[in-house]
Write an enzyme that holds these catalytic residues in place. Sequence first.
Site, PDB file in Angstrom:
ATOM      1  N   ASP A  21      -4.355  -3.049   7.345  1.00 26.95           N
ATOM      2  CA  ASP A  21      -3.587  -1.817   7.528  1.00 26.95           C
ATOM      3  C   ASP A  21      -2.324  -2.062   8.359  1.00 26.95           C
ATOM      4  O   ASP A  21      -2.287  -2.963   9.197  1.00 26.95           O
ATOM      5  CB  ASP A  21      -4.481  -0.768   8.213  1.00 26.95           C
ATOM      6  CG  ASP A  21      -3.908   0.627   8.075  1.00 26.95           C
ATOM      7  OD1 ASP A  21      -3.062   0.853   7.194  1.00 26.95           O
ATOM      8  OD2 ASP A  21      -4.309   1.514   8.860  1.00 26.95           O
ATOM      9  N   ASN A  69      -6.042   4.916  -2.807  1.00 30.54           N
ATOM     10  CA  ASN A  69      -4.633   4.480  -2.845  1.00 30.54           C
ATOM     11  C   ASN A  69      -3.933   4.875  -4.143  1.00 30.54           C
ATOM     12  O   ASN A  69      -2.696   4.879  -4.212  1.00 30.54           O
ATOM     13  CB  ASN A  69      -4.514   2.961  -2.644  1.00 30.54           C
ATOM     14  CG  ASN A  69      -4.749   2.521  -1.218  1.00 30.54           C
ATOM     15  OD1 ASN A  69      -5.166   1.391  -0.958  1.00 30.54           O
ATOM     16  ND2 ASN A  69      -4.502   3.403  -0.247  1.00 30.54           N
TER      17      ASN A  69
HETATM   18  C1  FPP Z   1      -2.462  -0.629   3.989  1.00 30.75           C
HETATM   19  O1  FPP Z   1      -1.287  -0.514   4.770  1.00 30.75           O
HETATM   20  C2  FPP Z   1      -2.266  -1.666   2.981  1.00 30.75           C
HETATM   21  C3  FPP Z   1      -2.413  -1.494   1.640  1.00 30.75           C
HETATM   22  C4  FPP Z   1      -2.836  -0.205   1.059  1.00 30.75           C
HETATM   23  C5  FPP Z   1      -2.137  -2.565   0.689  1.00 30.75           C
HETATM   24  C6  FPP Z   1      -2.535  -3.926   1.145  1.00 30.75           C
HETATM   25  C7  FPP Z   1      -2.015  -4.896   0.195  1.00 30.75           C
HETATM   26  C8  FPP Z   1      -1.463  -6.088   0.522  1.00 30.75           C
HETATM   27  C9  FPP Z   1      -1.400  -6.644   1.882  1.00 30.75           C
HETATM   28  C10 FPP Z   1      -0.925  -6.970  -0.547  1.00 30.75           C
HETATM   29  C11 FPP Z   1      -2.120  -7.472  -1.260  1.00 30.75           C
HETATM   30  C12 FPP Z   1      -1.927  -8.743  -1.874  1.00 30.75           C
HETATM   31  C13 FPP Z   1      -2.973  -9.535  -2.191  1.00 30.75           C
HETATM   32  C14 FPP Z   1      -2.758 -10.691  -3.048  1.00 30.75           C
HETATM   33  C15 FPP Z   1      -4.343  -9.281  -1.718  1.00 30.75           C
HETATM   34  P1  FPP Z   1      -0.489   0.876   4.726  1.00 30.75           P
HETATM   35  O2  FPP Z   1       0.501   0.814   3.639  1.00 30.75           O
HETATM   36  O3  FPP Z   1      -1.468   2.006   4.616  1.00 30.75           O
HETATM   37  O4  FPP Z   1       0.206   0.845   6.135  1.00 30.75           O
HETATM   38  P2  FPP Z   1       0.564   2.124   7.017  1.00 30.75           P
HETATM   39  O5  FPP Z   1      -0.740   2.707   7.485  1.00 30.75           O
HETATM   40  O6  FPP Z   1       1.350   1.526   8.120  1.00 30.75           O
HETATM   41  O7  FPP Z   1       1.356   3.059   6.150  1.00 30.75           O
END
Ligand code: FPP
Length: 249
Positions: A21, A69
């Site tokens: 996250d 998501n």
């Molecule tokens: C949550 O952070 C993250 C995600 C929903 C996506 C995670 C995906 C990746 C790191 C790329 C994946 C790649 C591979 C190959 C596994 P957020 O967007 O909710 O962060 P925030 O809470 O700060 O908005």
Amino acid sequence: MAGKTSAVEACLPRHVGIIMDGNGRWAKQRGLPRVEGHRRGAQVVRDVVRWSIDAGIEQLSLYAFSTENWERPGYEVRALMQLLKVMARSMVGEMVEGGVRLRLLGDVESLPDDAKGAIIRACEKTAHCDRFDLVLCLSYGGQQEILAGMRRVLAWALDQPDPALALDGLTVDGFRHFLWRAELKPVDLIIRTGGEKRISNFHLWDAAYAELCFLDVYWPDFSQDDLRRALDDFASRERRFGRISEQLQ
Ligand code: FPP
């Protein structure tokens, strides 16, 4: 109890799950689009696999895209799917070289065809690797997994001579065989980066007894030291599984 780890073995988690996250906030802090945070987060995925192998972990599961998501803005969902596709293609070589088998957890059928194809091909190409398992949780939700398990168990029970008796005899460990995670080791440690303190529908079944570690660092800044700290923290916990200390000796 089957599937549970003894106190002595508990020093190192065999299966670690990570809620990656903080990508969006990392990007916002720098005046960058959220998608750039995901790109930087994907780079860390490469590193964390290597660090996990070096640490002696056997399975690492990453919450890359949750069932919920799908509700994000369309452009962000498309960017994440594109990123998954690119990462799956570009990581295959190094995964094979490093003995990393790619596995999936979730409703992978719901992914767009090109991302799904690239990810499934990466799984096929790494299927023979046996040093380490990287489990991508994609379109994954713990509640959805348990619901799917319930449907499977009902289909199984209805096929038995006495369905009610079959269901009566079902144990917690027995039910796990009907879950998507049947072939995975129980999750010992769940790490969440980004500062929030919740499970967000990740690994619900195993969360019953997993140790939880919440870190304030945003995922793109996650370092080998952060992993080390989480593992040291895990090693300091006494996992009693409902018993008392004296029973663990
Ligand atoms: C949550 O952070 C993250 C995600 C929903 C996506 C995670 C995906 C990746 C790191 C790329 C994946 C790649 C591979 C190959 C596994 P957020 O967007 O909710 O962060 P925030 O809470 O700060 O908005």
